[in-house]
Design an enzyme around this catalytic site. Sequence first.
Site, PDB file in Angstrom:
ATOM      1  CG  ASN A  66       3.095 -24.336  -3.047  1.00 39.87           C
ATOM      2  OD1 ASN A  66       4.083 -23.976  -2.426  1.00 39.87           O
ATOM      3  ND2 ASN A  66       3.173 -25.008  -4.187  1.00 39.87           N
ATOM      4  CD  GLN A  99      -3.920 -24.452  -2.148  1.00 40.21           C
ATOM      5  OE1 GLN A  99      -3.889 -23.532  -1.330  1.00 40.21           O
ATOM      6  NE2 GLN A  99      -4.657 -25.542  -1.984  1.00 40.21           N
ATOM      7  CG  HIS A 139      -1.416 -30.729  -3.178  1.00 38.44           C
ATOM      8  ND1 HIS A 139      -2.501 -29.893  -3.303  1.00 38.44           N
ATOM      9  CD2 HIS A 139      -0.380 -30.101  -3.795  1.00 38.44           C
ATOM     10  CE1 HIS A 139      -2.147 -28.807  -3.977  1.00 38.44           C
ATOM     11  NE2 HIS A 139      -0.864 -28.903  -4.284  1.00 38.44           N
ATOM     12  CG  HIS A 198       4.477 -29.945  -3.755  1.00 35.64           C
ATOM     13  ND1 HIS A 198       4.432 -30.024  -5.134  1.00 35.64           N
ATOM     14  CD2 HIS A 198       3.478 -29.093  -3.403  1.00 35.64           C
ATOM     15  CE1 HIS A 198       3.469 -29.231  -5.593  1.00 35.64           C
ATOM     16  NE2 HIS A 198       2.866 -28.659  -4.559  1.00 35.64           N
TER      17      HIS A 198
HETATM   18  P1  5GP Z   1       0.227 -26.693  -6.205  1.00 33.46           P
HETATM   19  O1  5GP Z   1       0.694 -25.744  -7.268  1.00 33.46           O
HETATM   20  O2  5GP Z   1      -1.270 -26.595  -5.999  1.00 33.46           O
HETATM   21  O3  5GP Z   1       0.987 -26.604  -4.929  1.00 33.46           O
HETATM   22  O4  5GP Z   1       0.548 -28.134  -6.751  1.00 33.46           O
HETATM   23  C1  5GP Z   1      -0.224 -28.749  -7.724  1.00 33.46           C
HETATM   24  C2  5GP Z   1       0.666 -29.760  -8.387  1.00 33.46           C
HETATM   25  O5  5GP Z   1      -0.164 -30.688  -9.046  1.00 33.46           O
HETATM   26  C3  5GP Z   1       1.592 -29.179  -9.449  1.00 33.46           C
HETATM   27  O6  5GP Z   1       2.936 -29.494  -9.129  1.00 33.46           O
HETATM   28  C4  5GP Z   1       1.131 -29.823 -10.743  1.00 33.46           C
HETATM   29  O7  5GP Z   1       2.198 -30.135 -11.610  1.00 33.46           O
HETATM   30  C5  5GP Z   1       0.406 -31.063 -10.255  1.00 33.46           C
HETATM   31  N1  5GP Z   1      -0.688 -31.497 -11.090  1.00 33.46           N
HETATM   32  C6  5GP Z   1      -1.661 -30.717 -11.656  1.00 33.46           C
HETATM   33  N2  5GP Z   1      -2.547 -31.480 -12.329  1.00 33.46           N
HETATM   34  C7  5GP Z   1      -2.121 -32.774 -12.188  1.00 33.46           C
HETATM   35  C8  5GP Z   1      -2.625 -34.016 -12.660  1.00 33.46           C
HETATM   36  O8  5GP Z   1      -3.648 -34.107 -13.346  1.00 33.46           O
HETATM   37  N3  5GP Z   1      -1.937 -35.127 -12.302  1.00 33.46           N
HETATM   38  C9  5GP Z   1      -0.803 -35.078 -11.534  1.00 33.46           C
HETATM   39  N4  5GP Z   1      -0.217 -36.239 -11.251  1.00 33.46           N
HETATM   40  N5  5GP Z   1      -0.301 -33.919 -11.071  1.00 33.46           N
HETATM   41  C10 5GP Z   1      -0.956 -32.774 -11.393  1.00 33.46           C
END
Ligand code: 5GP
Length: 106
Positions: free
Chosen positions: A85, A92, A98, A100
């Site tokens: 994202n 994001q 990162h 997924h």
């Molecule tokens: P984004 O939304 O930025 O693409 O993805 C962030 C991801 O990080 C989300 O799927 C969320 O569930 C995960 N996430 C957020 N905080 C933490 C954390 O403290 N530990 C882990 N393992 N995942 C996290």
Amino acid sequence: MEDTIFGKIIARKIPAKIAYEDEQYIAIHDVNPQAPVHLLVLPERHIDSFREIGEFPAEEAKRMLEFVADVAAREGLTDYRVAVNVGPSAGQTVFHLHWHIKGGWV
Ligand code: 5GP
């Protein structure tokens, strides 16, 4: 230290369920999984988002993609989705690049 949750996980300042790691990349289980298997691959090198991928040395970027594929294979995933994202309106929420990896439906 970089002030994102993933920066703190990489620095081992806060815990995460680590699936795999090497010198430059770490794979953790997403705390809020959106699939039966939901992993996140984090490079130790910090960039805010995929938008800045040009800051990665070419070999490091290649190895990062290979690490993503290796993690999926080690998890036994044959079919899976890889997503990044980019930016808040695309979903994001953490501003450290990162990947997924979602799978495990079959
Ligand atoms: P984004 O939304 O930025 O693409 O993805 C962030 C991801 O990080 C989300 O799927 C969320 O569930 C995960 N996430 C957020 N905080 C933490 C954390 O403290 N530990 C882990 N393992 N995942 C996290």
